[in-house]
Design a protein around this motif. Structure first.
Motif, PDB file in Angstrom:
ATOM      1  N   LEU A  79     -19.078  57.731 -11.074  1.00 41.25           N
ATOM      2  CA  LEU A  79     -20.525  57.954 -11.115  1.00 41.25           C
ATOM      3  C   LEU A  79     -20.875  59.141 -11.996  1.00 41.25           C
ATOM      4  O   LEU A  79     -20.178  60.148 -11.992  1.00 41.25           O
ATOM      5  CB  LEU A  79     -21.052  58.211  -9.706  1.00 41.25           C
ATOM      6  N   LYS A  80     -21.954  58.982 -12.726  1.00 44.14           N
ATOM      7  CA  LYS A  80     -22.497  60.060 -13.556  1.00 44.14           C
ATOM      8  C   LYS A  80     -23.800  60.524 -12.930  1.00 44.14           C
ATOM      9  O   LYS A  80     -24.483  59.760 -12.235  1.00 44.14           O
ATOM     10  CB  LYS A  80     -22.758  59.575 -14.987  1.00 44.14           C
ATOM     11  N   ARG A  81     -24.173  61.755 -13.198  1.00 40.24           N
ATOM     12  CA  ARG A  81     -25.398  62.340 -12.649  1.00 40.24           C
ATOM     13  C   ARG A  81     -26.587  61.412 -12.902  1.00 40.24           C
ATOM     14  O   ARG A  81     -26.757  60.885 -13.995  1.00 40.24           O
ATOM     15  CB  ARG A  81     -25.652  63.704 -13.287  1.00 40.24           C
ATOM     16  N   GLY A  82     -27.365  61.197 -11.848  1.00 40.00           N
ATOM     17  CA  GLY A  82     -28.561  60.368 -11.957  1.00 40.00           C
ATOM     18  C   GLY A  82     -28.350  58.903 -11.630  1.00 40.00           C
ATOM     19  O   GLY A  82     -29.315  58.159 -11.485  1.00 40.00           O
ATOM     20  N   GLU A  83     -27.098  58.454 -11.525  1.00 37.17           N
ATOM     21  CA  GLU A  83     -26.845  57.057 -11.173  1.00 37.17           C
ATOM     22  C   GLU A  83     -27.183  56.813  -9.700  1.00 37.17           C
ATOM     23  O   GLU A  83     -27.124  57.719  -8.876  1.00 37.17           O
ATOM     24  CB  GLU A  83     -25.374  56.686 -11.416  1.00 37.17           C
ATOM     25  N   SER A  84     -27.488  55.570  -9.392  1.00 32.81           N
ATOM     26  CA  SER A  84     -27.840  55.190  -8.030  1.00 32.81           C
ATOM     27  C   SER A  84     -26.596  55.095  -7.149  1.00 32.81           C
ATOM     28  O   SER A  84     -25.518  54.742  -7.627  1.00 32.81           O
ATOM     29  CB  SER A  84     -28.552  53.833  -8.058  1.00 32.81           C
ATOM     30  N   VAL A  85     -26.785  55.373  -5.862  1.00 38.16           N
ATOM     31  CA  VAL A  85     -25.699  55.203  -4.900  1.00 38.16           C
ATOM     32  C   VAL A  85     -25.761  53.814  -4.239  1.00 38.16           C
ATOM     33  O   VAL A  85     -24.950  53.508  -3.376  1.00 38.16           O
ATOM     34  CB  VAL A  85     -25.703  56.313  -3.815  1.00 38.16           C
ATOM     35  N   ALA A  86     -26.723  52.992  -4.677  1.00 39.52           N
ATOM     36  CA  ALA A  86     -26.866  51.644  -4.113  1.00 39.52           C
ATOM     37  C   ALA A  86     -25.553  50.873  -4.289  1.00 39.52           C
ATOM     38  O   ALA A  86     -24.918  50.922  -5.336  1.00 39.52           O
ATOM     39  CB  ALA A  86     -28.004  50.898  -4.799  1.00 39.52           C
ATOM     40  N   GLY A  87     -25.144  50.201  -3.222  1.00 39.22           N
ATOM     41  CA  GLY A  87     -23.923  49.395  -3.261  1.00 39.22           C
ATOM     42  C   GLY A  87     -22.658  50.158  -2.915  1.00 39.22           C
ATOM     43  O   GLY A  87     -21.594  49.559  -2.798  1.00 39.22           O
ATOM     44  N   LEU A  88     -22.755  51.475  -2.748  1.00 34.56           N
ATOM     45  CA  LEU A  88     -21.577  52.261  -2.376  1.00 34.56           C
ATOM     46  C   LEU A  88     -21.373  52.218  -0.870  1.00 34.56           C
ATOM     47  O   LEU A  88     -22.331  52.156  -0.106  1.00 34.56           O
ATOM     48  CB  LEU A  88     -21.731  53.726  -2.784  1.00 34.56           C
ATOM     49  N   HIS A  89     -20.106  52.304  -0.462  1.00 26.75           N
ATOM     50  CA  HIS A  89     -19.754  52.414   0.950  1.00 26.75           C
ATOM     51  C   HIS A  89     -19.135  53.777   1.239  1.00 26.75           C
ATOM     52  O   HIS A  89     -19.197  54.267   2.359  1.00 26.75           O
ATOM     53  CB  HIS A  89     -18.798  51.291   1.346  1.00 26.75           C
TER      54      HIS A  89
END
Length: 171
Positions: A79-89
């Motif tokens: 992940l890079k700064r600003g990316e969404s955490v959607a879909g992460l567990h």
């Protein structure tokens, strides 16, 4: 054999330390229950995000290749700064990040069913569920049950027994 064995001595930032962290992250996935609806399908992967630690992401990819947790394949996402955490567990937030950036990741996960793990100082105060700590040159982990409850995650009693410290939920 212990579920979460105490690994050989590791010096901060060493290859061995990354290997041990990767092994722990892989193991954690098998000892957490996510709420219903956290996975799109029964065979959806457990997605582990890594923020600020590309070398650890490389090690983790090698550790999880061809493996699964509770019947689910494991997938690593850098992940890079600003990316969404959607879909992460799961999300690992590195101590290499500045405090503001680490806090952004923790805030993005607040209220989400994401197991947050960090090796940063004060990470549990920021909302991290699991914090890596060095004790007598060994990598250990602490668990904040209050933060796990906020994320609607259940941590296995076996994992809690292996933790160095468990912060109980305030009553």
């Amino acid at each position: 054999m212990a579920i979460f064995p105490l690994f050989a001595s590791a010096q901060a930032g060493s290859v061995l330390e990354r290997q041990v962290k990767a092994a722990y992250l892989y193991k954690f996935a098998g000892f957490v229950e996510w709420p219903e609806g956290s996975f799109a399908k029964p065979d959806s992967p457990v997605v582990i995000g890594v923020a600020g630690a590309d070398a650890l992401a490389d090690q983790l990819e090698a550790a999880v290749a061809g493996r699964n947790a509770n019947g689910r394949p494991l997938q690593v996402k850098r992940l890079k700064r600003g990316e969404s955490v959607a879909g992460l567990h799961m999300l690992f937030v590195s101590a290499a990040l500045d405090k503001a950036n680490a806090q952004e990741w923790m805030t993005a996960c607040r209220g989400q069913a994401v197991l947050t793990v960090s090796d940063a100082d004060e990470s549990q105060a920021m909302g991290s569920i699991i914090n890596f700590v060095m004790v007598d040159e060994r990598l250990r982990f602490e668990v904040a049950l209050k933060n796990a409850a906020t994320a609607h995650l259940r941590i296995s009693a076996r994992m809690l027994q292996a933790a160095l410290r468990v912060q109980q939920v305030a009553s």
